[in-house]
Design a protein around this motif. Structure first.
Motif, mmCIF file in Angstrom:
data_model
loop_
_atom_site.group_PDB
_atom_site.id
_atom_site.type_symbol
_atom_site.label_atom_id
_atom_site.label_comp_id
_atom_site.label_asym_id
_atom_site.label_seq_id
_atom_site.Cartn_x
_atom_site.Cartn_y
_atom_site.Cartn_z
ATOM 1 N N THR A 271 51.032 45.173 65.607
ATOM 2 C CA THR A 271 51.796 46.345 65.285
ATOM 3 C C THR A 271 52.918 46.658 66.588
ATOM 4 O O THR A 271 52.624 46.480 67.700
ATOM 5 N N TYR A 272 54.242 46.378 66.087
ATOM 6 C CA TYR A 272 55.197 46.450 67.070
ATOM 7 C C TYR A 272 55.645 48.050 67.587
ATOM 8 O O TYR A 272 55.035 48.849 66.692
ATOM 9 N N SER A 273 56.175 47.981 68.872
ATOM 10 C CA SER A 273 56.516 49.305 69.193
ATOM 11 C C SER A 273 57.441 49.691 68.099
ATOM 12 O O SER A 273 58.536 49.091 67.562
ATOM 13 N N GLY B 32 56.127 51.118 65.371
ATOM 14 C CA GLY B 32 55.061 51.066 64.385
ATOM 15 C C GLY B 32 55.253 50.187 63.218
ATOM 16 O O GLY B 32 54.582 50.212 62.047
ATOM 17 N N VAL B 33 55.945 49.226 63.368
ATOM 18 C CA VAL B 33 56.115 47.920 62.392
ATOM 19 C C VAL B 33 54.709 47.328 62.302
ATOM 20 O O VAL B 33 54.371 46.622 63.393
ATOM 21 N N ARG B 34 54.016 47.279 61.356
ATOM 22 C CA ARG B 34 52.540 46.571 61.226
ATOM 23 C C ARG B 34 53.030 45.120 60.515
ATOM 24 O O ARG B 34 52.903 44.870 59.235
ATOM 25 N N ALA B 35 53.201 44.339 61.525
ATOM 26 C CA ALA B 35 53.723 42.960 61.012
ATOM 27 C C ALA B 35 52.587 42.111 60.590
ATOM 28 O O ALA B 35 52.833 41.253 59.680
ATOM 29 N N VAL B 36 51.402 42.187 60.995
ATOM 30 C CA VAL B 36 50.238 41.535 60.575
ATOM 31 C C VAL B 36 49.141 42.749 60.508
ATOM 32 O O VAL B 36 48.480 43.315 61.480
ATOM 33 N N GLY C 250 54.692 31.631 53.915
ATOM 34 C CA GLY C 250 54.867 32.964 53.657
ATOM 35 C C GLY C 250 56.371 33.428 53.361
ATOM 36 O O GLY C 250 57.167 32.507 53.694
ATOM 37 N N THR C 251 56.273 34.504 52.805
ATOM 38 C CA THR C 251 57.981 34.887 52.386
ATOM 39 C C THR C 251 58.506 35.286 53.860
ATOM 40 O O THR C 251 57.759 35.555 54.974
ATOM 41 N N ASN C 252 59.771 35.617 53.941
ATOM 42 C CA ASN C 252 60.311 36.039 54.848
ATOM 43 C C ASN C 252 59.824 37.284 55.558
ATOM 44 O O ASN C 252 59.456 38.435 54.608
ATOM 45 N N GLY C 253 59.469 37.412 56.800
ATOM 46 C CA GLY C 253 59.185 38.794 57.189
ATOM 47 C C GLY C 253 57.464 38.702 57.193
ATOM 48 O O GLY C 253 56.965 40.017 57.369
ATOM 49 N N ALA C 254 56.881 37.907 56.499
ATOM 50 C CA ALA C 254 55.429 37.883 56.164
ATOM 51 C C ALA C 254 54.437 38.195 57.288
ATOM 52 O O ALA C 254 53.621 38.649 57.395
ATOM 53 N N GLY C 255 54.945 37.769 58.702
ATOM 54 C CA GLY C 255 54.228 37.774 59.947
ATOM 55 C C GLY C 255 53.640 36.560 60.334
ATOM 56 O O GLY C 255 52.743 36.552 61.321
ATOM 57 N N LYS C 256 54.272 35.486 59.953
ATOM 58 C CA LYS C 256 54.035 33.888 60.596
ATOM 59 C C LYS C 256 54.107 33.955 62.070
ATOM 60 O O LYS C 256 53.377 33.444 62.657
ATOM 61 N N THR C 257 55.466 34.285 62.375
ATOM 62 C CA THR C 257 55.626 34.088 63.731
ATOM 63 C C THR C 257 54.852 34.992 64.721
ATOM 64 O O THR C 257 54.402 34.874 65.693
ATOM 65 N N SER C 258 54.678 36.319 64.032
ATOM 66 C CA SER C 258 53.819 37.119 64.904
ATOM 67 C C SER C 258 52.516 36.804 65.122
ATOM 68 O O SER C 258 51.848 37.156 66.252
ATOM 69 N N THR C 259 52.048 35.937 64.336
ATOM 70 C CA THR C 259 50.714 35.263 64.498
ATOM 71 C C THR C 259 50.542 34.095 65.327
ATOM 72 O O THR C 259 49.961 34.071 66.072
ATOM 73 N N THR D 109 55.756 26.461 57.977
ATOM 74 C CA THR D 109 56.892 25.819 57.436
ATOM 75 C C THR D 109 57.114 26.532 56.059
ATOM 76 O O THR D 109 56.522 27.409 55.228
ATOM 77 N N HIS D 110 58.653 26.609 55.798
ATOM 78 C CA HIS D 110 59.180 27.024 54.334
ATOM 79 C C HIS D 110 59.212 26.057 53.591
ATOM 80 O O HIS D 110 59.541 26.418 52.364
ATOM 81 N N HIS D 111 59.059 24.674 53.797
ATOM 82 C CA HIS D 111 59.187 23.720 53.026
ATOM 83 C C HIS D 111 57.689 23.525 52.142
ATOM 84 O O HIS D 111 56.970 22.912 52.994
HETATM 85 N N1 LIG Z 1 59.903 42.543 68.248
HETATM 86 C C1 LIG Z 1 59.817 43.257 67.110
HETATM 87 N N2 LIG Z 1 59.899 44.533 66.964
HETATM 88 C C2 LIG Z 1 59.700 45.116 65.679
HETATM 89 N N3 LIG Z 1 59.503 44.475 64.583
HETATM 90 C C3 LIG Z 1 59.330 42.907 64.516
HETATM 91 C C4 LIG Z 1 59.832 42.435 65.766
HETATM 92 N N4 LIG Z 1 59.247 40.861 65.749
HETATM 93 C C5 LIG Z 1 59.200 41.065 64.292
HETATM 94 N N5 LIG Z 1 58.970 42.363 63.632
HETATM 95 C C6 LIG Z 1 58.856 42.513 62.259
HETATM 96 O O1 LIG Z 1 57.639 42.026 61.959
HETATM 97 C C7 LIG Z 1 57.443 41.652 60.499
HETATM 98 C C8 LIG Z 1 57.099 40.197 60.532
HETATM 99 O O2 LIG Z 1 58.112 39.250 61.212
HETATM 100 P P1 LIG Z 1 57.760 37.683 61.485
HETATM 101 O O3 LIG Z 1 58.812 37.244 62.459
HETATM 102 O O4 LIG Z 1 56.176 37.699 62.318
HETATM 103 O O5 LIG Z 1 57.676 37.179 60.105
HETATM 104 P P2 LIG Z 1 57.651 35.651 59.696
HETATM 105 O O6 LIG Z 1 57.032 35.490 58.667
HETATM 106 O O7 LIG Z 1 57.754 34.774 60.756
HETATM 107 O O8 LIG Z 1 59.359 35.637 59.143
HETATM 108 P P3 LIG Z 1 60.371 34.486 58.657
HETATM 109 O O9 LIG Z 1 59.645 33.607 57.577
HETATM 110 O O10 LIG Z 1 61.473 35.295 58.174
HETATM 111 O O11 LIG Z 1 60.573 33.777 59.944
HETATM 112 C C9 LIG Z 1 59.114 41.433 60.081
HETATM 113 O O12 LIG Z 1 59.164 42.900 59.366
HETATM 114 C C10 LIG Z 1 59.816 41.704 61.527
HETATM 115 O O13 LIG Z 1 61.215 42.481 61.155
#
Ligand SMILES: Nc1ncnc2c1ncn2[C@@H]1O[C@H](COP(=O)(O)OP(=O)(O)OP(=O)(O)O)[C@@H](O)[C@H]1O
Length: 301
Positions: free
Chosen positions: A12-14, A16-20, A37-46, A187-189
């Motif tokens: 959860t980001y400051s 309150g965004v619950r990314a994962v 995953g879809t855009n914004g799914a939470g992959k990079t956060s993981t 990957t997105h591919h």
């Molecule tokens: N530093 C941050 N502060 C607040 N919200 C964030 C932060 N980083 C990411 N998010 C939010 O967390 C969610 C997940 O983001 P993340 O980058 O993990 O997704 P992703 O699956 O890698 O997306 P993409 O495929 O578009 O790269 C998104 O809604 C994003 O806006």
């Protein structure tokens, strides 16, 4: 012991965004695990948690049996990481960059070996900033390979690469996996995921929407037969029991679990009408159809 163990991970980001929102998966030794995953799914956060760049808000992550943040000094030398934005200094040449990294490692591969593997022999004296996007990606990969990593984390490794270079990277990844390296790949591919992954997870809105081998993920998704709507549509009685028929934009779409049988029924119907079916396509269920169906669901919202 698995190379990566993620249990009930939340981030959860400051603000309150619950990314994962509670995901679990493992990556075994000598296995490629695809994280899609879809855009914004939470992959990079993981991935940031697996590479020790961030701490979980809840849940646990073990990499090679260790906590990737607390035990960073143990984990980092055994892990190769290729992130989306490589951050090598632009003024160094390719050769200097590799030598610099090699000098920081205790058991580096010979730089010449790595250069050959990624096909950069002709660019050794070029500065990093003068390279094309695809060539820079190869330098990033070369750096990740220098340390003979037990785990390789590849975040969109072939974005910006041409088709030939992409295949070269796939070949390289398979070679490393044969040597026992574990790979976590985002990957997105979908073609890349199909080509490389032994198992994969599809994330959607912070959760894992589907996980398993490609056959596991594709199972339960239906094949499609489509043609131009101008040719008309069959009645349910003309089709195989269980098939559905809809008009989707300018196409008639029949969805089925038995593609060959249903196609015979559709062709028999068209023959009986003496109708041509312009643009006729029979599309087996695939990772792409599964992905699109999962991405369209709102249950995970
Ligand atoms: N530093 C941050 N502060 C607040 N919200 C964030 C932060 N980083 C990411 N998010 C939010 O967390 C969610 C997940 O983001 P993340 O980058 O993990 O997704 P992703 O699956 O890698 O997306 P993409 O495929 O578009 O790269 C998104 O809604 C994003 O806006």
């Amino acid at each position: 012991m698995d190379a990566v163990e993620v249990r009930d991970l939340q981030r959860t980001y400051s603000g309150g965004v619950r990314a994962v929102r509670g995901i679990s998966f493992t990556v075994g030794r000598g296995e490629v695990f695809g994280l899609l995953g879809t855009n914004g799914a939470g992959k990079t956060s993981t991935v940031d948690v697996v590479t020790g760049l961030a701490r979980p808000s809840a849940g646990t992550v073990r990499v090679l049996g260790h906590d990737p943040v607390r035990d960073r000094r143990l984990v980092r030398p055994r892990t190769g990481v290729v992130l989306q934005s490589g951050n090598l200094p632009g003024d160094l040449t390719v050769a200097e960059s590799l030598q610099m990294w090699s000098g920081t490692l205790t058991r580096s591969r010979p730089t010449a070996e790595v250069v050959e593997v990624v096909g950069l022999q002709h660019k050794l004296d070029a500065t990093v900033k003068s390279l094309s996007g695809g060539e820079r990606r190869r330098v990033d990969l070369a750096v990740a390979l220098l340390g003979r990593p037990e785990l390789l984390v590849l975040d969109e490794p072939t974005t910006g690469l041409d088709a030939q270079s992409r295949r070269a990277v796939w070949g390289l990844v398979r070679h490393l996996v044969d040597e026992g390296t574990a790979v976590l790949l985002t990957t997105h591919h979908l073609e890349e995921a199909e080509e490389l992954s032994d198992r994969l997870a599809i994330m959607h809105r912070g959760l894992v929407a589907a996980e398993g081998t490609i056959s596991d993920v594709v199972a339960g998704h239906r094949s499609e037969i489509r043609w131009a709507a101008s040719a008309g549509r069959p009645a349910a009685a003309d089709l195989d029991p269980g098939d559905t028929v809809t008009v989707d934009g300018r196409h008639v779409v029949v969805r089925t679990d038995h593609l060959q049988r249903s196609l015979s029924r559709v062709l028999a119907w068209a023959d009986a009408q003496d109708a041509a079916l312009p643009g006729l396509q029979a599309v087996p269920a695939s990772l792409e159809t599964a992905f699109l169906e999962l991405a369209a669901t709102e249950e995970a919202a």
